[in-house]
Design a protein around this motif. Structure first.
Motif, mmCIF file in Angstrom:
data_model
loop_
_atom_site.group_PDB
_atom_site.id
_atom_site.type_symbol
_atom_site.label_atom_id
_atom_site.label_comp_id
_atom_site.label_asym_id
_atom_site.label_seq_id
_atom_site.Cartn_x
_atom_site.Cartn_y
_atom_site.Cartn_z
ATOM 1 N N PHE A 187 0.687 -1.409 -0.046
ATOM 2 C CA PHE A 187 -0.018 -0.062 -0.076
ATOM 3 C C PHE A 187 0.825 1.313 -0.032
ATOM 4 O O PHE A 187 0.424 2.060 -0.900
ATOM 5 N N GLN A 188 1.907 1.281 0.841
ATOM 6 C CA GLN A 188 2.745 2.567 0.802
ATOM 7 C C GLN A 188 3.569 2.538 -0.383
ATOM 8 O O GLN A 188 3.826 3.741 -0.902
ATOM 9 N N LEU A 189 3.920 1.768 -0.919
ATOM 10 C CA LEU A 189 4.373 1.822 -2.530
ATOM 11 C C LEU A 189 3.614 2.567 -3.461
ATOM 12 O O LEU A 189 4.205 3.151 -4.275
ATOM 13 N N ALA A 190 2.340 1.982 -3.266
ATOM 14 C CA ALA A 190 1.238 2.648 -4.133
ATOM 15 C C ALA A 190 1.144 4.220 -3.753
ATOM 16 O O ALA A 190 0.210 4.745 -4.414
ATOM 17 N N GLN A 191 1.678 4.671 -2.667
ATOM 18 C CA GLN A 191 1.284 6.117 -2.306
ATOM 19 C C GLN A 191 2.539 7.224 -2.635
ATOM 20 O O GLN A 191 2.217 8.363 -2.795
ATOM 21 N N LEU A 192 3.732 6.217 -2.924
ATOM 22 C CA LEU A 192 4.649 7.241 -3.126
ATOM 23 C C LEU A 192 4.767 8.257 -4.238
ATOM 24 O O LEU A 192 5.314 9.233 -4.348
ATOM 25 N N SER A 193 4.150 7.807 -5.453
ATOM 26 C CA SER A 193 4.237 8.718 -6.637
ATOM 27 C C SER A 193 3.435 10.132 -6.469
ATOM 28 O O SER A 193 3.877 11.174 -6.854
ATOM 29 N N GLU A 194 2.551 10.268 -5.566
ATOM 30 C CA GLU A 194 1.951 11.593 -5.192
ATOM 31 C C GLU A 194 2.361 12.183 -3.959
ATOM 32 O O GLU A 194 1.804 13.190 -3.481
ATOM 33 N N LEU A 195 3.458 11.596 -3.360
ATOM 34 C CA LEU A 195 4.041 12.346 -2.003
ATOM 35 C C LEU A 195 4.847 13.360 -2.262
ATOM 36 O O LEU A 195 5.913 13.169 -3.008
ATOM 37 N N SER A 196 4.515 14.791 -1.802
ATOM 38 C CA SER A 196 5.379 15.780 -2.151
ATOM 39 C C SER A 196 6.193 16.495 -0.984
ATOM 40 O O SER A 196 7.165 17.229 -1.185
ATOM 41 N N ARG A 197 5.994 16.161 0.128
ATOM 42 C CA ARG A 197 6.678 16.824 1.353
ATOM 43 C C ARG A 197 7.859 15.914 1.806
ATOM 44 O O ARG A 197 8.708 16.481 2.528
ATOM 45 N N LEU A 198 8.037 15.102 0.852
ATOM 46 C CA LEU A 198 9.532 14.468 1.217
ATOM 47 C C LEU A 198 10.283 14.575 0.132
ATOM 48 O O LEU A 198 9.759 14.835 -1.312
ATOM 49 N N SER A 199 11.722 14.684 0.321
ATOM 50 C CA SER A 199 12.571 14.708 -0.967
ATOM 51 C C SER A 199 12.743 13.580 -1.708
ATOM 52 O O SER A 199 12.385 12.679 -1.393
ATOM 53 N N ASP A 200 13.199 13.621 -3.047
ATOM 54 C CA ASP A 200 13.259 12.329 -4.052
ATOM 55 C C ASP A 200 14.111 11.396 -3.234
ATOM 56 O O ASP A 200 13.965 10.308 -3.137
ATOM 57 N N GLU A 201 15.315 11.892 -2.550
ATOM 58 C CA GLU A 201 16.155 10.808 -1.783
ATOM 59 C C GLU A 201 15.408 10.174 -0.844
ATOM 60 O O GLU A 201 15.694 8.872 -0.368
ATOM 61 N N GLN A 202 14.642 11.058 0.125
ATOM 62 C CA GLN A 202 13.709 10.355 1.229
ATOM 63 C C GLN A 202 12.770 9.374 0.654
ATOM 64 O O GLN A 202 13.010 8.115 1.131
ATOM 65 N N LYS A 203 12.106 9.620 -0.398
ATOM 66 C CA LYS A 203 11.260 8.657 -0.927
ATOM 67 C C LYS A 203 11.826 7.590 -1.509
ATOM 68 O O LYS A 203 11.425 6.532 -1.248
ATOM 69 N N TYR A 204 12.884 7.719 -2.262
ATOM 70 C CA TYR A 204 13.762 6.542 -2.824
ATOM 71 C C TYR A 204 14.187 5.507 -1.550
ATOM 72 O O TYR A 204 14.286 4.668 -1.747
ATOM 73 N N GLU A 205 14.680 6.108 -0.637
ATOM 74 C CA GLU A 205 14.943 5.377 0.592
ATOM 75 C C GLU A 205 13.779 4.507 1.186
ATOM 76 O O GLU A 205 13.869 3.420 1.394
ATOM 77 N N LEU A 206 12.704 5.353 1.257
ATOM 78 C CA LEU A 206 11.620 4.618 1.627
ATOM 79 C C LEU A 206 10.994 3.411 0.652
ATOM 80 O O LEU A 206 10.742 2.453 1.186
ATOM 81 N N ARG A 207 11.134 3.705 -0.597
ATOM 82 C CA ARG A 207 10.817 2.798 -1.654
ATOM 83 C C ARG A 207 11.575 1.572 -1.514
ATOM 84 O O ARG A 207 11.237 0.597 -1.513
ATOM 85 N N ASP A 208 12.763 1.710 -1.184
ATOM 86 C CA ASP A 208 13.813 0.533 -1.073
ATOM 87 C C ASP A 208 13.380 -0.422 0.142
ATOM 88 O O ASP A 208 13.334 -1.308 0.192
ATOM 89 N N PHE A 209 12.981 0.433 1.348
ATOM 90 C CA PHE A 209 12.595 -0.024 2.558
ATOM 91 C C PHE A 209 11.458 -0.979 2.410
ATOM 92 O O PHE A 209 11.160 -1.774 2.839
ATOM 93 N N PHE A 210 10.349 -0.335 1.649
ATOM 94 C CA PHE A 210 9.041 -0.962 1.548
ATOM 95 C C PHE A 210 9.029 -2.211 0.679
ATOM 96 O O PHE A 210 8.634 -3.334 0.814
#
Length: 358
Positions: free
Chosen positions: A120-143
């Motif tokens: 579910f979280q992987l499917a949310q990241l595309s529209e998340l704007s309050r984190l930097s790209d680096e933070q989103k990529y870090e979470l994407r790898d985690f998820f």
């Protein structure tokens, strides 16, 4: 097929919400006697989206004589060997189980929670704007790690893929997963006469399975429109924050007290229900992954806000630390000296203490 409609139906069955079944052709849910459920191909009494490829699993090259043949799709992917082929098959099977409803023992319940939360979280990241790209990529790898880890898969499959830009790629061969998935389904739908004893569905149904697998993959790659959890009476505010992580992060940055009051209001409302519990767990894990992941010291703010209600504080802390093993991973990954937070462990119950060997 709209993935959101199918996801709503998945949650309806999984959490026994009792809603009228949705129209999800060409696939629809069937429920087994043990309350597990799977997607069945319409008109097929036995064949499911998950299991139609079961008889097509490649022979395991790690056992028996050294393999001397070629992978099935070697004409399409010349760099593919039989070890890679088995790994790619495992990845395909794992993706296809995303929408299955399973009933397991308590240990597998945690795996099930982590896999579905991560999806579910992987499917949310595309529209998340309050984190930097680096933070989103870090979470994407985690998820993605936990999406596979909680399936569970073997170690080779767990580390077989990586993100290249926004594509999941089999790292060793540089084959994009979407290309392998498309070629796999196209091969069997055009060579069905060779496999009529192993495959019990039609070429049209194979293509329908391909489309759903690719939709699931797009969600995992954070390319699809974000998924949303359906609302329910009394859960509107919590689900609003779950469905809009930007809103949660904005609220937390501007008014932490308001965020904690939402948690407090939930705990004061004694209505019961599995979907309610799951939504509360999801919100707390969002707090873990989107806030504590980047600043673990924020845990002290939570404790200060709930110090006046120690029972509630204990409920929150123990759920945060033991509903999943996300926090264990974060502590190791971020090199957090856990022993320097006695104000946290003071609220641990016996289960949590055993969990962290305290």
């Amino acid at each position: 097929m709209q993935l959101q409609t199918l996801y709503n139906e998945y949650l309806n069955i999984k959490w026994k919400r009792g809603l009228t079944p949705a129209h999800t052709e060409p696939l629809m849910y069937g429920i087994y006697e043990d309350d597990s459920a799977d997607l069945f191909l319409n008109g097929q009494s036995d064949e499911t989206f998950t299991n139609w490829i079961f008889e097509l699993q490649p022979k395991d090259p790690y056992y028996g004589a050294k393999p001397n043949g070629n992978p099935l799709l070697s004409n399409v992917f010349s760099q593919l060997n039989m070890y890679d082929e088995l790994t790619l098959y495992y990845l395909l099977f794992t993706i296809n189980t995303t929408m299955s409803v399973n009933t397991y023992n308590c240990y597998s319940d945690m795996n099930d929670l982590m896999k579905n939360y991560s999806f579910f979280q992987l499917a949310q990241l595309s529209e998340l704007s309050r984190l930097s790209d680096e933070q989103k990529y870090e979470l994407r790898d985690f998820f993605f790690f936990f999406y596979l880890y909680a399936h569970p898969v073997n170690e080779e499959t767990l580390y077989a893929c990586s993100y290249s830009r926004n594509d999941l790629v089999h790292t060793k061969t540089n084959i994009k997963l979407r290309d392998y998935i498309a070629a796999f389904h196209d091969y069997y739908s055009t060579h069905l006469e060779i496999y009529n004893e192993q495959i019990l569905i039609t070429p049209y149904e194979i293509q329908a399975c391909k489309q759903l697998t690719l939709e699931l993959l797009r969600a995992i790659e954070s390319k699809s429109p974000k998924l949303s959890m359906p609302t329910e009476e009394g859960l509107e505010t919590i689900i609003g924050l779950i469905n809009d992580v930007d809103q949660m992060l904005h609220m937390y940055a501007e008014n932490r007290t308001m965020f904690f009051d939402i948690i407090r209001d939930f705990l004061a409302d004694h209505r019961l229900g599995p979907y309610r519990d799951y939504c509360f767990t999801t919100l707390l894990q969002n707090y873990v992954l989107y806030i504590l992941y980047f600043d673990f010291n924020e845990i002290q703010v939570l404790i200060n806000n709930f110090r006046g209600t120690p029972v509630w504080c204990g409920i929150i802390i123990n759920k945060i630390f033991t509903d999943t093993i996300f926090m264990q991973k974060i502590i190791r990954q971020k090199h957090i000296n856990f022993t320097s937070y006695p104000e946290v462990t003071a609220f641990f119950n016996e289960h949590s203490r055993n969990f962290y060997r305290l």
